[in-house]
Design a protein around this motif. Structure first.
Motif, mmCIF file in Angstrom:
data_model
loop_
_atom_site.group_PDB
_atom_site.id
_atom_site.type_symbol
_atom_site.label_atom_id
_atom_site.label_comp_id
_atom_site.label_asym_id
_atom_site.label_seq_id
_atom_site.Cartn_x
_atom_site.Cartn_y
_atom_site.Cartn_z
ATOM 1 N N SER B 21 43.257 0.885 -22.660
ATOM 2 C CA SER B 21 43.481 0.617 -21.237
ATOM 3 C C SER B 21 42.820 -0.703 -20.876
ATOM 4 C CB SER B 21 42.897 1.741 -20.406
ATOM 5 O OG SER B 21 41.503 1.766 -20.582
ATOM 6 N N CYS B 22 43.114 -1.192 -19.665
ATOM 7 C CA CYS B 22 42.514 -2.460 -19.257
ATOM 8 C C CYS B 22 41.175 -2.222 -18.578
ATOM 9 C CB CYS B 22 43.437 -3.211 -18.307
ATOM 10 S SG CYS B 22 43.425 -2.548 -16.661
ATOM 11 N N ASN B 24 40.450 -0.561 -15.956
ATOM 12 C CA ASN B 24 40.468 -0.337 -14.527
ATOM 13 C C ASN B 24 40.632 1.152 -14.233
ATOM 14 O OD1 ASN B 24 40.491 -0.999 -11.887
ATOM 15 N ND2 ASN B 24 42.012 -2.603 -12.097
ATOM 16 N N CYS B 25 41.507 1.819 -14.998
ATOM 17 C CA CYS B 25 41.680 3.259 -14.838
ATOM 18 C C CYS B 25 40.377 3.987 -15.107
ATOM 19 C CB CYS B 25 42.734 3.759 -15.798
ATOM 20 S SG CYS B 25 44.403 3.471 -15.237
ATOM 21 N N GLY B 60 45.489 4.265 -20.598
ATOM 22 C CA GLY B 60 45.871 3.212 -21.531
ATOM 23 C C GLY B 60 47.237 3.402 -22.141
ATOM 24 N N GLY B 87 47.355 6.951 -14.965
ATOM 25 C CA GLY B 87 47.777 5.578 -14.733
ATOM 26 C C GLY B 87 49.195 5.315 -15.225
ATOM 27 N N SER B 88 49.751 4.201 -14.782
ATOM 28 C CA SER B 88 51.111 3.861 -15.219
ATOM 29 C C SER B 88 51.163 3.695 -16.729
ATOM 30 C CB SER B 88 51.555 2.556 -14.570
ATOM 31 O OG SER B 88 51.395 2.653 -13.199
ATOM 32 N N CYS B 89 50.096 3.153 -17.316
ATOM 33 C CA CYS B 89 50.085 2.970 -18.761
ATOM 34 C C CYS B 89 50.191 4.305 -19.475
ATOM 35 C CB CYS B 89 48.799 2.293 -19.193
ATOM 36 S SG CYS B 89 48.773 0.559 -18.879
ATOM 37 N N LEU B 95 52.838 -1.966 -17.753
ATOM 38 C CA LEU B 95 53.251 -3.347 -17.962
ATOM 39 C C LEU B 95 53.202 -3.762 -19.426
ATOM 40 C CD1 LEU B 95 50.467 -5.793 -16.903
ATOM 41 C CD2 LEU B 95 50.188 -3.386 -16.582
ATOM 42 N N PHE B 96 52.770 -2.845 -20.301
ATOM 43 C CA PHE B 96 52.793 -3.158 -21.731
ATOM 44 C C PHE B 96 54.054 -2.605 -22.408
ATOM 45 C CE2 PHE B 96 48.317 -2.744 -20.519
ATOM 46 C CZ PHE B 96 47.920 -4.045 -20.741
ATOM 47 N N GLY B 118 50.177 5.105 -10.931
ATOM 48 C CA GLY B 118 49.357 4.163 -10.174
ATOM 49 C C GLY B 118 48.725 3.184 -11.128
ATOM 50 N N CYS B 119 48.408 1.998 -10.633
ATOM 51 C CA CYS B 119 47.869 0.994 -11.550
ATOM 52 C C CYS B 119 46.709 0.272 -10.895
ATOM 53 C CB CYS B 119 48.959 0.009 -11.941
ATOM 54 S SG CYS B 119 48.411 -1.233 -13.112
ATOM 55 N N PRO B 120 45.530 0.839 -10.827
ATOM 56 C CA PRO B 120 45.158 2.189 -11.238
ATOM 57 C C PRO B 120 45.400 3.190 -10.120
ATOM 58 C CG PRO B 120 43.231 1.023 -10.519
ATOM 59 C CD PRO B 120 44.369 0.061 -10.370
HETATM 60 S S1 SF4 Z 1 47.622 1.638 -15.526
HETATM 61 FE FE1 SF4 Z 1 47.058 -0.371 -14.787
HETATM 62 S S2 SF4 Z 1 44.878 -0.157 -14.345
HETATM 63 FE FE2 SF4 Z 1 45.408 1.543 -15.661
HETATM 64 S S3 SF4 Z 1 45.000 0.832 -17.733
HETATM 65 FE FE3 SF4 Z 1 47.146 0.393 -17.320
HETATM 66 S S4 SF4 Z 1 47.156 -1.720 -16.576
HETATM 67 FE FE4 SF4 Z 1 45.042 -0.963 -16.429
#
Ligand code: SF4
Lengths: 312, 144
Positions: B21-22, B24-25, B60, B87-89, B95-96, B118-120
């Motif tokens: 994950s980035c 943020n989540c 993630g 999260g959306s991931c 977005l990946f 949600g992101c996040p």
């Molecule tokens: S959903 Fe958004 S905030 Fe959460 S890990 Fe993926 S990119 Fe990061």
């Protein structure tokens, strides 16, 4: 007492069932007070009962590959048996001082060591490096708090005229007033409070479990029923050890209505003191803990011992 | 709704898995435990060992390096347990999606019981998802 009476005392009252229920309630007090100190709401009163029920009834008990099963699963049971025996002996003798036997203080001290040792062996047996690390920390911690604990314990024994029967210590306090009221008693009470903080694994001295670095330490591979039994052991010890302190320093439990209420209030005060220490201190490193117990706490314990010898 | 469903939903120990994950989540999960939202009032506790957990909170994009570990963790979780895609991931790679390194969304790797988009996601969304998961378990739709 006859055999069935012993079994009832061990299994139901004041042994396993009573101390486990009381200990789980004490665990809730801990979580609730912690939550309030952090400005949160905290869990409802039945939370710990649901946690234990979930683990006991519905969750799988996983055994990692390659561990000695008998040690891995036997250790929690042994620890719970020892903890229950401690609470049975302590609670019965503090209610009825005539029942105990000569040397039961020493038996209780030895039995209290068994739960940490079982936790250690279970951790070493679970074939996990973090568990071994936690277990070795538990061992160091045990070596560090045990010496001041025994020195502090010597103070009530000395003041009551060198008796090693819990009942005699309580009977002496009923005649001559609580040991806590004297200077040496007060100091050694404080020393023992710090030691049982470590004995119960409360925060400044919880480095064997260290949620953030060791992920639960010796508990890491335990799941389901075995974990539930470890949690119950902890709950029983949360009742037994402060009750032991009440018997040593605060005159035990008088079996009248206001005597029992007073004992419960004393218990809650000791518990709250421990919770406040827990919430206002960060976790120390293991070497700091050893230095703390063998340094300043030992000096305090020795001072109280000398004062007790001089009759203060 | 029997005793089993009540007990399982009143005490949920959560283990947090991050499969790339980035970050943020992960911060937002901690935010849901802070005084303002306080998930502990529903019996939710964040635990450090998967062996103690009842729910896996997967954040993630489940990239190739993380997939074997996510599978291993799922197998080590004592059953009955739930998987929540956070999260959306977690739900769909977010977005990946077109990355060379993410081959499949989480629910094609392990069975997922609840999604939190949600992101996040906001902490409120986490709590709402928890309420939905509890309702599903109580209606006997999610216990395996
Ligand atoms: S959903 Fe958004 S905030 Fe959460 S890990 Fe993926 S990119 Fe990061």
């Amino acid at each position: 007492m006859k055999f069935p009476a012993y079994m009832f005392a061990f299994l139901v009252f004041p042994g396993f069932v009573f101390s486990a229920v009381a200990g789980l309630m004490a665990g809730w007090v801990d979580r609730k007070v912690t939550a309030r100190l952090q400005w949160r709401v905290g869990p409802p009163w039945y939370q710990n009962f649901f946690d234990i029920l979930k683990l006991l009834l519905y969750k799988e008990t996983l055994i990692p590959r390659g561990v000695p099963k008998a040690v891995f699963l036997g250790m929690p049971a042994l620890g719970l048996a020892a903890a229950t025996l401690v609470s049975t002996i302590v609670l019965i003798t503090s209610g009825m001082p005539k029942i105990g036997f000569i040397g039961d203080v020493i038996v209780v001290v030895y039995l209290m060591l068994i739960p940490p040792i079982t936790l250690m062996l279970g951790g070493f047996a679970s074939a996990n490096s973090l568990a071994s690390l936690g277990a070795s920390r538990e061992m160091k911690l045990m070596l560090s708090y045990e010496l001041p604990f025994i020195l502090a314990l010597a103070v009530p024994i000395m003041k009551c005229g060198y008796v090693i029967r819990l009942g005699d210590i309580i009977a002496y306090q009923r005649l001559h007033g609580d040991i806590f009221a004297s200077l040496s008693g007060g100091i050694s009470f404080f020393v023992m409070l710090l030691c049982i903080q470590a004995k119960l694994g409360f925060v400044p001295f919880d480095m064997p479990e260290a949620e953030t670095e060791l992920m639960g330490g010796p508990y890491i591979e335990y799941s389901g029923k075995a974990l539930a039994i470890f949690k119950l052991t902890k709950a029983v010890m949360t009742v037994a050890i402060p009750a032991f302190m009440i018997a040593l320093y605060l005159g035990g439990i008088k079996l009248t209505l206001d005597g029992i209420v007073k004992a419960v209030i004393k218990y809650i005060l000791i518990l709250t003191a421990m919770i406040i220490i827990k919430n206002t201190n960060p976790r120390v490193r293991i070497d700091q803990a050893v230095k703390f117990f063998w340094g300043i706490v030992m000096v305090l314990a020795a001072v109280s011992l000398v004062l007790a010898f001089m009759g203060r | 709704m029997g005793l089993k469903e009540i007990v399982l939903t009143k005490s949920i120990y959560v283990f947090h898995v991050s499969s790339g994950s980035c970050n943020n989540c992960d911060i937002e999960i901690i935010a849901a435990l802070t005084p303002r939202f306080d998930l502990e009032r529903f019996g939710v506790v964040l635990v450090g060992s998967i062996k103690h957990a009842d729910a896996m909170l997967c954040t993630g994009s489940s990239n190739r390096l993380a997939i074997p570990r996510v599978k291993a963790l799922y197998e080590q979780m004592p059953k009955p347990g739930f998987v929540i895609a956070y999260g959306s991931c977690g739900a769909s790679r977010g977005l990946f999606k077109d990355s060379y390194n993410t081959c499949a969304p989480l629910d094609e790797i392990i069975p997922v019981d609840a999604y939190i988009p949600g992101c996040p996601p906001k902490p409120e969304a986490t709590i709402a998802a928890l309420a939905k998961l509890i309702a599903r378990v109580r209606a006997k739709k999610a216990v395996k």
